[in-house]
Write a protein that holds these residues in place. Structure first.
Motif, short mmCIF file in Angstrom:
data_model
loop_
_atom_site.label_atom_id
_atom_site.label_comp_id
_atom_site.label_asym_id
_atom_site.label_seq_id
_atom_site.Cartn_x
_atom_site.Cartn_y
_atom_site.Cartn_z
N GLY A 155 0.79 -1.22 0.00
CA GLY A 155 0.00 0.00 0.00
C GLY A 155 0.82 1.27 0.00
N LEU A 156 2.11 1.16 -0.24
CA LEU A 156 2.96 2.35 -0.27
C LEU A 156 2.90 3.06 -1.62
CD1 LEU A 156 6.14 0.92 1.53
CD2 LEU A 156 4.32 2.34 2.52
N VAL A 157 2.56 2.33 -2.67
CA VAL A 157 2.58 2.86 -4.03
C VAL A 157 1.32 2.40 -4.75
CG1 VAL A 157 3.79 2.83 -6.25
CG2 VAL A 157 5.10 2.92 -4.14
N SER A 158 0.78 3.27 -5.60
CA SER A 158 -0.34 2.92 -6.46
C SER A 158 0.10 3.05 -7.92
CB SER A 158 -1.53 3.83 -6.20
OG SER A 158 -2.55 3.62 -7.16
N ALA A 159 -0.28 2.06 -8.73
CA ALA A 159 0.07 2.07 -10.16
C ALA A 159 -1.10 2.53 -11.01
CB ALA A 159 0.54 0.68 -10.58
N ALA A 289 5.70 5.77 -11.14
CA ALA A 289 4.50 6.24 -10.46
C ALA A 289 4.85 7.62 -9.92
CB ALA A 289 4.12 5.29 -9.33
N PRO A 290 4.51 8.68 -10.64
CA PRO A 290 5.06 10.01 -10.33
C PRO A 290 4.68 10.54 -8.96
CG PRO A 290 3.27 10.19 -11.91
CD PRO A 290 3.56 8.74 -11.76
N ALA A 291 3.50 10.20 -8.47
CA ALA A 291 3.09 10.70 -7.16
C ALA A 291 3.99 10.19 -6.05
CB ALA A 291 1.64 10.32 -6.89
N TYR A 292 4.64 9.05 -6.28
CA TYR A 292 5.50 8.44 -5.26
C TYR A 292 6.97 8.44 -5.68
CZ TYR A 292 0.82 6.71 -4.36
OH TYR A 292 -0.54 6.62 -4.16
N GLN A 293 7.24 8.86 -6.93
CA GLN A 293 8.59 8.91 -7.49
C GLN A 293 9.27 7.55 -7.41
OE1 GLN A 293 10.89 12.26 -6.03
NE2 GLN A 293 9.06 13.52 -5.87
N VAL A 294 8.53 6.52 -7.77
CA VAL A 294 9.03 5.15 -7.79
C VAL A 294 9.09 4.68 -9.23
CG1 VAL A 294 8.51 2.75 -7.17
CG2 VAL A 294 8.22 4.57 -5.49
N MET A 435 15.93 3.71 -1.97
CA MET A 435 15.91 4.93 -1.16
C MET A 435 14.48 5.45 -1.01
SD MET A 435 19.04 5.00 -0.44
CE MET A 435 19.09 6.51 0.51
N ARG A 436 13.65 5.30 -2.06
CA ARG A 436 12.26 5.72 -1.95
C ARG A 436 11.50 4.82 -0.98
NH1 ARG A 436 10.91 9.98 -1.82
NH2 ARG A 436 8.74 9.44 -2.34
N ALA A 442 9.12 5.42 6.15
CA ALA A 442 9.23 6.36 7.27
C ALA A 442 8.00 7.25 7.33
CB ALA A 442 10.50 7.20 7.12
N GLU A 443 7.48 7.68 6.16
CA GLU A 443 6.26 8.50 6.15
C GLU A 443 5.06 7.72 6.64
OE1 GLU A 443 5.81 9.95 2.21
OE2 GLU A 443 7.64 11.16 2.23
N ALA A 444 5.00 6.43 6.29
CA ALA A 444 3.84 5.62 6.68
C ALA A 444 3.81 5.37 8.18
CB ALA A 444 3.86 4.29 5.93
N THR A 445 4.98 5.29 8.81
CA THR A 445 5.05 5.02 10.25
C THR A 445 5.11 6.28 11.08
OG1 THR A 445 7.46 4.83 10.09
CG2 THR A 445 6.18 2.80 9.88
N ALA A 446 5.21 7.44 10.45
CA ALA A 446 5.31 8.70 11.20
C ALA A 446 3.96 9.06 11.84
CB ALA A 446 5.77 9.82 10.28
#
Length: 446
Positions: A155-159, A289-294, A435-436, A442-446
């Motif tokens: 769930g960290l990235v959407s395609a 996936a530009p919104a997540y830069q992956v 790195m992403r 880190a953002e998901a657990t913050a």
């Protein structure tokens, strides 16, 4: 009286003057002083150093295929190689730091503390590092696909919305290495003659040491002969392409000079760069996936134009099991046939229309527009009037990936050939996604 005898041999000391300054006191290096330092290598790296995360990431990868290739087994002779996870970790960390040379990485493994920590006492040499880097393209492709799939599943990235862009990277070929057909024939004849002469000298020379040197020269001559032959094969492809273009645009082709091929990197092509200059380069296609830069997928192209590369990009991500609803590209990709094909497959391509020759409205419907092109014109016209909520604005975030590619060394390739160029691009894609992953987790657990 006893006190006077006790202190009578002390040297007389100068008394400092009131209000004056004393002599300078400094700490100077003492490099000849012997000192004993006892510390584990692991204690020299901070607990929060990023290299520890890289090592933990590599330990979680499926490298079973690389283990199957190891020939050193218990009960059989042979020198054991370095562990596959160590080799992968070294090249990932080197890519993150913009190190693109096996010789430079070899020096860092001896002199730099972080690389010494990764090695953990395992010796390295640049031959081993260089060979491992280019030997496992299929493994790298699988690691890239598995990494993206894991982030999507978590769930960290959407395609759902993907973007594609071309990144022109300078090839390892020199601008002066390009030759025309006639010149290539002469160079090949000279190279073959040199190979035969050196081979005869090696067979007849009785001196062993000199024979080894001549064998090395012969090997270099054979390699040059092979590169020239590859340039001739590339020349045939360029001439065939020129003949195809003459059928549709004879006047424009007549203005162009005779095609040329490089004798050092036959697959490289002189391409117009972002600064307006023309240099031997590869057109690296990056889908993200530009919104997540992956980065989702990569490919290599040798043409100087992105036109017509949108459909192959969509087919690539579909082969990986992704079916995006929106596909964002820049104006260089705009092609009506691709837009119609994408519409038929339930995908909306977002790309600005090109400028018309007569200055007419590019968003106005045309008689020959299909359903997909007509829908595209309406969408792009409505998108032009939007501001912050515009979907097409996401494409600009893909440029961050291009900037990271430049920072990580994709300015000029250190490897030659299309296959090796793709391998270097895959190393960047995996390192960037790693790195992403750290940042998104880190953002998901913050």
């Amino acid at each position: 009286m006893g006190d006077e005898q006790l202190f009578e041999n002390l040297p007389e000391q100068d008394k400092s003057q009131p209000g004056g300054r004393g002599s300078v006191r400094l700490r100077v290096p003492e490099r000849s002083q012997i000192a004993m330092q006892v510390a584990a290598l692991d204690d020299l790296i901070a607990e929060d150093h990023p290299v520890r995360s890289v090592w933990a990431f590599v330990e979680g990868l499926d490298l079973s295929h690389l283990y199957d290739l190891v020939k050193a087994r218990e009960g059989h002779p042979g020198h054991p190689p370095a562990a596959p996870e160590l080799m992968v970790a070294l090249w990932l960390w080197a890519t993150v730091e913009g190190v693109g040379s096996a010789r430079q990485l070899d020096r860092l493994c001896r002199d730099h503390l972080v690389y010494r920590w990764l090695c953990g006492g395992v010796s390295m040499n640049y031959h081993t590092l260089s060979s491992f880097r280019i030997a496992h393209m299929a493994v790298l492709e699988r690691l890239l696909a598995q990494g993206v799939a894991a982030m999507v599943q978590a769930g960290l990235v959407s395609a759902d919305t993907l973007a594609q862009d071309g990144l022109r990277v300078r090839a390892g070929a020199g601008a002066g290495s390009f030759r025309r057909h006639e010149r290539l024939d002469k160079l090949l004849a000279a190279a073959q003659e040199r190979v035969e002469r050196l081979r005869a000298e090696v067979e007849t020379d009785p001196a062993a040491g000199d024979r080894r040197q001549r064998a090395a020269k012969e090997r270099g001559a054979r390699e040059r002969e092979a590169r020239i032959k590859a340039a001739q094969e590339r020349m045939k492809e360029l001439e065939a392409e020129r003949e195809r273009r003459e059928k549709t645009n004879k006047k424009e082709v007549a203005k162009q000079k005779e095609p040329r091929a490089s004798t050092t990197d036959a697959e490289a092509r002189v391409i117009k760069m972002a600064d307006g200059g023309w240099r031997p380069s590869y057109n690296m296609q990056i889908i993200s996936a530009p919104a997540y830069q992956v980065i989702v997928a990569v490919d290599i192209d040798t043409t100087g134009s992105d036109r017509g590369l949108g459909r192959p990009g969509i087919e690539t991500v579909q082969a990986q099991g992704y079916n995006p609803r929106n596909y964002l590209v820049d104006g260089g990709f705009t092609k009506k046939d691709d837009i119609e094909w994408a519409h038929a497959n339930g995908i909306k391509m977002w790309c600005p229309p090109g400028q018309t020759k007569h200055g007419s409205d590019p968003y106005a419907p045309k008689k020959d527009d299909g359903v997909g092109v007509a829908d595209w014109r309406e969408r792009m016209k409505a998108e032009q009037g939007k501001k912050d909520e515009a979907l097409y604005r996401l494409r600009a975030q893909h440029e961050c990936i291009n900037a990271q590619a430049r920072r990580m060394g994709l300015r000029q390739l250190s490897l030659r050939g299309r296959v090796k160029a793709r391998i270097q691009l895959l190393w960047f894609a995996i390192a960037h996604n790693m790195m992403r992953l750290f940042a998104l987790s880190a953002e998901a657990t913050a």
